[in-house]
Design a protein around this motif. Structure first.
Motif, PDB file in Angstrom:
ATOM      1  N   GLY A 106       7.930  47.865  46.529  1.00  0.00           N
ATOM      2  CA  GLY A 106       6.937  49.644  46.242  1.00  0.00           C
ATOM      3  C   GLY A 106       5.389  49.286  46.205  1.00  0.00           C
ATOM      4  O   GLY A 106       5.172  48.412  46.025  1.00  0.00           O
ATOM      5  N   SER A 107       5.433  50.543  45.475  1.00  0.00           N
ATOM      6  CA  SER A 107       3.402  50.457  45.492  1.00  0.00           C
ATOM      7  C   SER A 107       3.635  48.895  44.252  1.00  0.00           C
ATOM      8  O   SER A 107       4.221  48.806  42.921  1.00  0.00           O
ATOM      9  N   CYS A 108       2.225  48.000  44.075  1.00  0.00           N
ATOM     10  CA  CYS A 108       2.288  47.249  43.175  1.00  0.00           C
ATOM     11  C   CYS A 108       1.671  47.917  42.325  1.00  0.00           C
ATOM     12  O   CYS A 108       1.914  46.938  40.771  1.00  0.00           O
ATOM     13  N   VAL A 109       1.338  49.019  41.621  1.00  0.00           N
ATOM     14  CA  VAL A 109       1.374  49.591  40.306  1.00  0.00           C
ATOM     15  C   VAL A 109       2.330  50.896  40.814  1.00  0.00           C
ATOM     16  O   VAL A 109       2.651  51.744  41.485  1.00  0.00           O
ATOM     17  N   VAL A 110       2.524  50.897  38.942  1.00  0.00           N
ATOM     18  CA  VAL A 110       3.486  52.186  39.157  1.00  0.00           C
ATOM     19  C   VAL A 110       2.561  53.660  38.208  1.00  0.00           C
ATOM     20  O   VAL A 110       2.296  53.639  37.539  1.00  0.00           O
ATOM     21  N   GLN A 111       2.686  54.786  38.912  1.00  0.00           N
ATOM     22  CA  GLN A 111       2.036  55.750  38.225  1.00  0.00           C
ATOM     23  C   GLN A 111       0.460  55.643  37.893  1.00  0.00           C
ATOM     24  O   GLN A 111       0.407  55.730  36.499  1.00  0.00           O
ATOM     25  N   PRO A 112      -0.087  55.616  38.624  1.00  0.00           N
ATOM     26  CA  PRO A 112      -1.335  55.384  38.188  1.00  0.00           C
ATOM     27  C   PRO A 112      -2.124  57.044  37.576  1.00  0.00           C
ATOM     28  O   PRO A 112      -2.280  58.170  38.424  1.00  0.00           O
ATOM     29  N   GLY A 113      -3.057  57.357  36.757  1.00  0.00           N
ATOM     30  CA  GLY A 113      -3.459  58.140  35.991  1.00  0.00           C
ATOM     31  C   GLY A 113      -4.359  58.681  36.912  1.00  0.00           C
ATOM     32  O   GLY A 113      -4.561  60.272  37.164  1.00  0.00           O
ATOM     33  N   LYS A 114      -4.881  58.195  37.819  1.00  0.00           N
ATOM     34  CA  LYS A 114      -6.036  58.320  38.622  1.00  0.00           C
ATOM     35  C   LYS A 114      -6.152  58.018  39.800  1.00  0.00           C
ATOM     36  O   LYS A 114      -5.882  56.988  39.740  1.00  0.00           O
ATOM     37  N   PHE A 115      -5.653  58.328  41.402  1.00  0.00           N
ATOM     38  CA  PHE A 115      -6.234  57.594  42.429  1.00  0.00           C
ATOM     39  C   PHE A 115      -7.409  57.846  42.920  1.00  0.00           C
ATOM     40  O   PHE A 115      -7.448  59.114  44.078  1.00  0.00           O
ATOM     41  N   LEU A 116      -7.969  57.373  42.121  1.00  0.00           N
ATOM     42  CA  LEU A 116      -9.980  57.696  42.968  1.00  0.00           C
ATOM     43  C   LEU A 116     -10.009  57.160  44.438  1.00  0.00           C
ATOM     44  O   LEU A 116     -10.013  55.993  44.867  1.00  0.00           O
ATOM     45  N   CYS A 117     -10.831  57.622  45.242  1.00  0.00           N
ATOM     46  CA  CYS A 117     -11.100  57.712  45.697  1.00  0.00           C
ATOM     47  C   CYS A 117     -13.083  57.887  46.778  1.00  0.00           C
ATOM     48  O   CYS A 117     -13.292  58.389  46.378  1.00  0.00           O
ATOM     49  N   ILE A 118     -13.528  56.764  47.410  1.00  0.00           N
ATOM     50  CA  ILE A 118     -14.709  56.797  47.993  1.00  0.00           C
ATOM     51  C   ILE A 118     -14.624  57.229  49.220  1.00  0.00           C
ATOM     52  O   ILE A 118     -14.211  56.300  50.379  1.00  0.00           O
ATOM     53  N   GLY A 119     -15.334  58.075  50.157  1.00  0.00           N
ATOM     54  CA  GLY A 119     -15.598  58.613  51.363  1.00  0.00           C
ATOM     55  C   GLY A 119     -17.111  58.037  51.757  1.00  0.00           C
ATOM     56  O   GLY A 119     -17.894  57.623  50.730  1.00  0.00           O
ATOM     57  N   LEU A 120     -16.753  57.221  52.875  1.00  0.00           N
ATOM     58  CA  LEU A 120     -18.084  57.091  53.483  1.00  0.00           C
ATOM     59  C   LEU A 120     -18.822  56.284  53.238  1.00  0.00           C
ATOM     60  O   LEU A 120     -19.907  55.968  53.159  1.00  0.00           O
ATOM     61  N   ASN A 121     -18.029  54.541  52.539  1.00  0.00           N
ATOM     62  CA  ASN A 121     -18.683  53.789  51.893  1.00  0.00           C
ATOM     63  C   ASN A 121     -19.294  52.593  53.082  1.00  0.00           C
ATOM     64  O   ASN A 121     -19.380  52.144  52.068  1.00  0.00           O
ATOM     65  N   TYR A 122     -19.060  53.487  54.048  1.00  0.00           N
ATOM     66  CA  TYR A 122     -19.523  51.303  55.081  1.00  0.00           C
ATOM     67  C   TYR A 122     -20.251  52.675  56.561  1.00  0.00           C
ATOM     68  O   TYR A 122     -20.119  53.711  56.617  1.00  0.00           O
ATOM     69  N   SER A 123     -21.455  52.184  56.479  1.00  0.00           N
ATOM     70  CA  SER A 123     -22.398  52.825  56.903  1.00  0.00           C
ATOM     71  C   SER A 123     -22.225  53.281  58.516  1.00  0.00           C
ATOM     72  O   SER A 123     -22.452  53.965  59.240  1.00  0.00           O
ATOM     73  N   ASP A 124     -21.794  52.451  58.937  1.00  0.00           N
ATOM     74  CA  ASP A 124     -20.804  52.484  60.708  1.00  0.00           C
ATOM     75  C   ASP A 124     -19.921  52.958  60.649  1.00  0.00           C
ATOM     76  O   ASP A 124     -19.435  53.562  61.743  1.00  0.00           O
TER      77      ASP A 124
END
Length: 285
Positions: free
Chosen positions: A64-82
């Motif tokens: 399964g997912s290695c972490v259960v029920q994270p309070g927040k699933f934050l994501c960073i967009g466009l974080n590699y210039s190419d």
């Protein structure tokens, strides 16, 4: 340490990958790999266990997912210039932040289900950062002390839902199965430098992505410090830190996932994922 969760969906148990390659059951030590059990004291107690005294998990169980029920699933967009360039977007002056729904999280080898009406489902190999202690207004120098470990994430994305119409990134990122996470939560002692990790992704044996975390626009230390200015980061929260170039959107012409595709991805030291792409059972052929 390489911590994991194994078993049928919704019935996972915590485990650890032993040096001999066996999986050892941790369910009598911790009830699950949730935020409160990712503290430094908890991880230290697990590290001091005699793994030979723990039950061996037989066979080849589902992860399964290695972490259960994270309070927040934050994501960073466009974080590699190419990657920004292949997406036709400018390199951001500061991190682009969005969230994935917690319900998108799935096991590392679970099927990816193409949502109904989707024509542009895409892939993104990413480094995941799992928070171990509360971080609020932290400095870059202190940022990594709040990390419990790192994991592999496939930030699956539906580009039409994300970028067309009203352009809501969250709705293009949050379908069920769009957040394969794991197989392991690798503790920080095994990842001395999160900015020196090779990462790659293949579809049907063709390698589309081949990068390294050193080319991030904003590194892990900065991201933790930056995010902690706007919200407290809590134990168990996940930060998915962006993807290198080679996504389907960036191909010429674009290439998107179809039922029957097989995806394989990995990050050095963090393991691999293998997913079969399937159609939503209610989708008309």
């Amino acid at each position: 340490m390489k911590l994991l969760r194994y078993g049928p969906a919704g019935q996972e148990k915590p485990g650890i990958l032993a040096p001999d390659g066996t999986i050892r059951d941790l369910s009598k030590v911790v009830p699950d790999l949730s935020g409160k059990f990712l503290s430094p004291d908890s991880l230290k107690a697990i590290a001091q266990l005699d793994l030979n005294g723990l039950p061996v998990v037989e066979g080849n169980p589902r992860f399964g997912s290695c972490v259960v029920q994270p309070g927040k699933f934050l994501c960073i967009g466009l974080n590699y210039s190419d990657h920004a360039a292949e997406s036709g977007m400018a390199v951001p002056a500061e991190p682009v932040l969005f969230m994935k729904a917690g319900s998108s999280i799935s096991g590392p080898d679970d099927n990816i289900v193409i949502p109904r009406g989707s024509l542009k489902t895409d892939w993104e190999v990413e480094l995941g950062v799992v928070i171990g202690t509360t971080a609020k207004y932290v400095s870059e120098e202190d940022a990594l002390s709040h990390v419990a470990g790192y994991c592999l994430i496939n930030d699956v994305s539906e580009r039409a839902f994300q970028l067309e119409g009203t352009g809501q990134w969250v709705k293009g990122k949050s379908a069920d199965t769009f957040g394969p996470t794991g197989p392991w939560l690798v503790t920080t002692d095994e990842v001395p430098d999160p900015q020196a990790l090779d990462m790659w992704l293949e579809v049907d044996g063709h390698r589309y992505q081949d990068g390294n975390t050193r080319t991030m626009v904003f590194g892990v230390k900065f991201l933790i410090s930056y995010l902690s200015r706007f919200m407290s980061l809590q134990p168990g929260d996940i930060i998915s830190t962006g993807t290198p170039p080679g996504v389907g959107l960036g191909q010429k012409p674009p290439v998107y996932l179809r039922a029957g595709n097989k995806i394989r991805l990995g990050i050095g030291g963090l393991g691999e994922q293998n997913q079969l792409v399937v159609a939503d059972p209610g989708e008309k052929s």
